[in-house]
Design an enzyme around this catalytic site. Structure first.
Site, PDB file in Angstrom:
ATOM      1  N   TYR A 209      -6.820  -8.864  11.724  1.00 35.25           N
ATOM      2  CA  TYR A 209      -5.487  -8.575  12.243  1.00 35.25           C
ATOM      3  C   TYR A 209      -5.336  -9.147  13.647  1.00 35.25           C
ATOM      4  CZ  TYR A 209      -4.340  -5.378   8.437  1.00 35.25           C
ATOM      5  OH  TYR A 209      -4.039  -4.850   7.208  1.00 35.25           O
TER       6      TYR A 209
ATOM      7  N   GLU B  82      -6.256  -9.160   3.975  1.00 37.66           N
ATOM      8  CA  GLU B  82      -5.377  -8.448   4.914  1.00 37.66           C
ATOM      9  C   GLU B  82      -5.317  -9.262   6.203  1.00 37.66           C
ATOM     10  OE1 GLU B  82      -5.900  -4.226   5.563  1.00 37.66           O
ATOM     11  OE2 GLU B  82      -6.421  -3.911   3.456  1.00 37.66           O
TER      12      GLU B  82
ATOM     13  N   ASN C 296     -12.427  -1.167  -0.585  1.00 37.86           N
ATOM     14  CA  ASN C 296     -11.673  -1.754   0.531  1.00 37.86           C
ATOM     15  C   ASN C 296     -12.278  -1.276   1.851  1.00 37.86           C
ATOM     16  OD1 ASN C 296      -9.074  -2.814   1.960  1.00 37.86           O
ATOM     17  ND2 ASN C 296      -9.207  -0.675   2.620  1.00 37.86           N
ATOM     18  N   GLU C 297     -12.504  -2.183   2.748  1.00 39.32           N
ATOM     19  CA  GLU C 297     -13.038  -1.843   4.079  1.00 39.32           C
ATOM     20  C   GLU C 297     -14.135  -0.786   3.960  1.00 39.32           C
ATOM     21  OE1 GLU C 297      -9.967  -1.247   7.063  1.00 39.32           O
ATOM     22  OE2 GLU C 297      -9.331  -3.330   6.868  1.00 39.32           O
TER      23      GLU C 297
ATOM     24  N   GLN D  61       1.941  -6.065   5.790  1.00 37.85           N
ATOM     25  CA  GLN D  61       2.205  -5.824   4.381  1.00 37.85           C
ATOM     26  C   GLN D  61       3.653  -6.207   4.070  1.00 37.85           C
ATOM     27  OE1 GLN D  61       1.201  -1.808   3.305  1.00 37.85           O
ATOM     28  NE2 GLN D  61      -0.846  -1.953   4.159  1.00 37.85           N
TER      29      GLN D  61
ATOM     30  N   GLU E 245       0.842  -1.197   0.000  1.00 39.32           N
ATOM     31  CA  GLU E 245       0.000   0.000   0.000  1.00 39.32           C
ATOM     32  C   GLU E 245       0.879   1.250   0.000  1.00 39.32           C
ATOM     33  OE1 GLU E 245      -2.769   0.077   3.294  1.00 39.32           O
ATOM     34  OE2 GLU E 245      -3.759   1.876   2.524  1.00 39.32           O
TER      35      GLU E 245
HETATM   36  O1  AHR Z   1      -2.814  -2.507   6.395  1.00 42.47           O
HETATM   37  C1  AHR Z   1      -3.092  -1.271   6.971  1.00 42.47           C
HETATM   38  C2  AHR Z   1      -4.545  -0.893   6.897  1.00 42.47           C
HETATM   39  O2  AHR Z   1      -5.306  -1.801   7.619  1.00 42.47           O
HETATM   40  C3  AHR Z   1      -5.174  -0.913   5.536  1.00 42.47           C
HETATM   41  O3  AHR Z   1      -4.931   0.244   4.833  1.00 42.47           O
HETATM   42  C4  AHR Z   1      -6.625  -1.057   5.852  1.00 42.47           C
HETATM   43  O4  AHR Z   1      -7.339  -1.710   4.836  1.00 42.47           O
HETATM   44  C5  AHR Z   1      -6.644  -1.804   7.169  1.00 42.47           C
HETATM   45  O5  AHR Z   1      -7.438  -1.196   8.097  1.00 42.47           O
END
Ligand code: AHR
Length: 501
Positions: free
Chosen positions: A252, A309, A183-184, A358, A44
């Site tokens: 995450y 992600e 995205n999101e 990432q 990103e």
């Molecule tokens: O990976 C960092 C961020 O995490 C991304 O930009 C977003 O999609 C997520 O909240």
């Protein structure tokens, strides 16, 4: 009384005989193939991911390309993340001197000079030998802008857009296939309700065309945040399987399990080690529950689940600019990566794409850079070890393993996945216990075993710039055939990769 005796007996057995675990392999003809795209990466416009990461002094870094080729990265997602919903593709094509300078309002309010755009990204993918995965802008874009980008990329006609691509140096269509629609969208992508997003998805997706000669466009619905099962429900209920190739999910690993990210990436004790592992293993439940909802509407599993992600997200390193999310990576994170990939492998019937967040210099990275220096993180080696599972046939398995206890809580000390390809059975075994070795018995025989090991002296060992790497691969020799089984002694806090023929 009976309970205390049992506990005493268990404790004595552990001390006298050590910890033991068993893996039963259940090879099945109908088992799915593990899609290579589970081993995907994500880049990103964020901190030093692109500029001063992949792209330094207006050039793609060849050392990064080589390292990513070695682990056979199958796809790379770009340009975000949250950045995707503020990105306008026309800003990043044509003469660099004429490209506009924008503000990256999501990540640090830094200037974005757009010198890395569509052509540079696709050149990077070509060099790595991976497929591009675009995330299109729904939040601040229009259906026309998205449709035009796809035509620019994929049309072989004499249309004005296709000719513009030719003028910009690419005569052939790029043949892009993976296409994320936003995205999101529940968060940084527009703060939408699932109902509102579903309507927008259908509107945008209606104009995302497959062009003659290019592969079929794989349209991907912007999916849920972690345990937001309602988002998946609303999307699956209202979007017919024929209107989407896949649905995404972001999960995450957070220390202590809550937002905002906390804890140091390298300076932690067993408390944060355990918390990180426990929250990472929750991926099993999260994927299972989203998959169960998908099964209800799509029992034939036509729609893919893309965990596009994932990774451990801690506090960023001290002294970094705000919102750059630069994070070191320790042995703990490698154990999390291997355990997560084991979960994805075992869910290969539904999970067909995943992207570590990432790749370079951000959150859970496989590569970190400092000036011209480049460092391979412990997690890099996990992707190197586990690449053998790419496009291999899954061997479902069950594990009977001891628990790893910490402070009144417990997790399973061992996790695993197995697959078969080219006559070799490949097994990834992870021992999460920080101090105990575990002897594992697998119902498998053969004529040869080869093994590799990833471990380090400490749970928070990491590879630092200019120093000898503390976490790297070594040969693993503690496996043999014994009484019709494969016996292997897994060191504490380790990943062991076995190939059996
Ligand atoms: O990976 C960092 C961020 O995490 C991304 O930009 C977003 O999609 C997520 O909240």
């Amino acid at each position: 009384m009976r309970h205390s005796l049992l506990l005493l007996f268990t404790l004595i057995s552990v001390v006298v005989f050590g910890q033991e675990a068993e893996v039963a392999l259940q090879a099945k003809a109908e088992a799915p193939t593990i899609s290579k795209h589970i081993y995907g990466q994500f880049a990103e416009h964020l901190g030093r991911s692109i500029y001063d990461g992949f792209y330094r002094n207006v050039k793609i870094r060849e050392d990064i390309v080589l390292a990513l080729k070695k682990i056979q990265v199958p796809n790379l997602r770009w340009p975000g993340g949250c950045f995707a919903d503020e990105y306008h593709w026309r800003d990043g094509i044509g003469a660099k001197a004429k490209r506009p300078v924008r503000i990256n309002t999501t990540w640090g309010m830094v200037e974005e000079n757009n010198s890395f755009g569509t052509h540079e990204f696709l050149e990077l993918c070509e060099k790595i030998g991976c497929e591009p995965y675009f995330a299109g802008n729904v939040g601040t874009g229009t259906p026309l802008e998205m449709a035009n980008w796809i035509e620019y990329l994929n049309s072989d006609s004499k249309s004005t857009l296709a000719n513009e691509r030719r003028k910009n140096g690419h005569p052939e269509p790029f043949g892009v296939s993976f296409w994320g629609v936003g995205n999101e969208s529940w968060g940084c992508g527009g703060d939408m309700t699932p109902e509102h997003y579903v309507d927008l998805y259908k509107q945008y997706a209606s104009f995302c065309e497959t062009y003659p000669g290019s592969p079929k466009l794989k349209k991907i619905v912007s999916g849920a945040n972690s345990e937001d099962y309602n988002w998946t429900e609303v999307c699956m209920k209202n979007i017919h399987w024929s209107q989407m190739w896949g649905l995404s999910l972001h999960y995450y690993t957070l220390i202590k399990g809550h937002w905002p990210p906390s804890g140091s990436a390298t300076s932690f004790g067993e408390d944060e080690y355990f918390s990180g592992l426990k929250n990472a293993l929750k991926m099993e439940e999260v994927v299972s529950k989203h998959s169960a909802i998908m099964d209800k509407y799509d029992p034939q599993k036509k729609v893919a689940l893309l965990v596009d992600e994932w990774g451990i997200w801690t506090a960023q390193e001290p002294g970094q600019p705000k919102d750059w999310l630069f994070q070191q990576n320790s042995l703990r994170d490698a154990l999390i990566a291997a355990s997560t990939l084991n979960i994805f492998n075992n869910h290969a019937d539904r999970v067909r794409v995943a992207n570590l967040a990432q790749t370079v210099n951000v959150i859970h990275s496989v590569i970190l850079t400092k000036g011209e220096q480049m460092e391979l993180t412990p997690s890099y080696y996990v992707f190197d070890l586990m690449k053998v599972h790419q496009d291999a046939k899954l061997i479902p398995l069950t594990i009977n393993a001891p628990d790893y206890y910490y402070n009144g809580e417990s997790i399973k000390a061992v996790n695993a996945s197995a697959s078969i390809k080219d006559g070799a059975t490949n097994i990834t075994l992870v021992n999460l216990d920080p101090v105990k070795e575990i002897t594992i018995y697998i119902d498998l025989n053969g004529s040869s075993i080869s093994g590799q090991l990833l471990t380090a002296p400490k749970i928070n060992s990491f590879n630092d710039f200019g120093k000898m790497p503390e976490v790297k691969l070594a040969a693993f020799n503690a496996a043999k055939f014994e009484n019709g089984k494969l016996k292997a002694v897994l060191p504490p806090k380790s990943v062991v990769q076995l190939a059996v023929k």
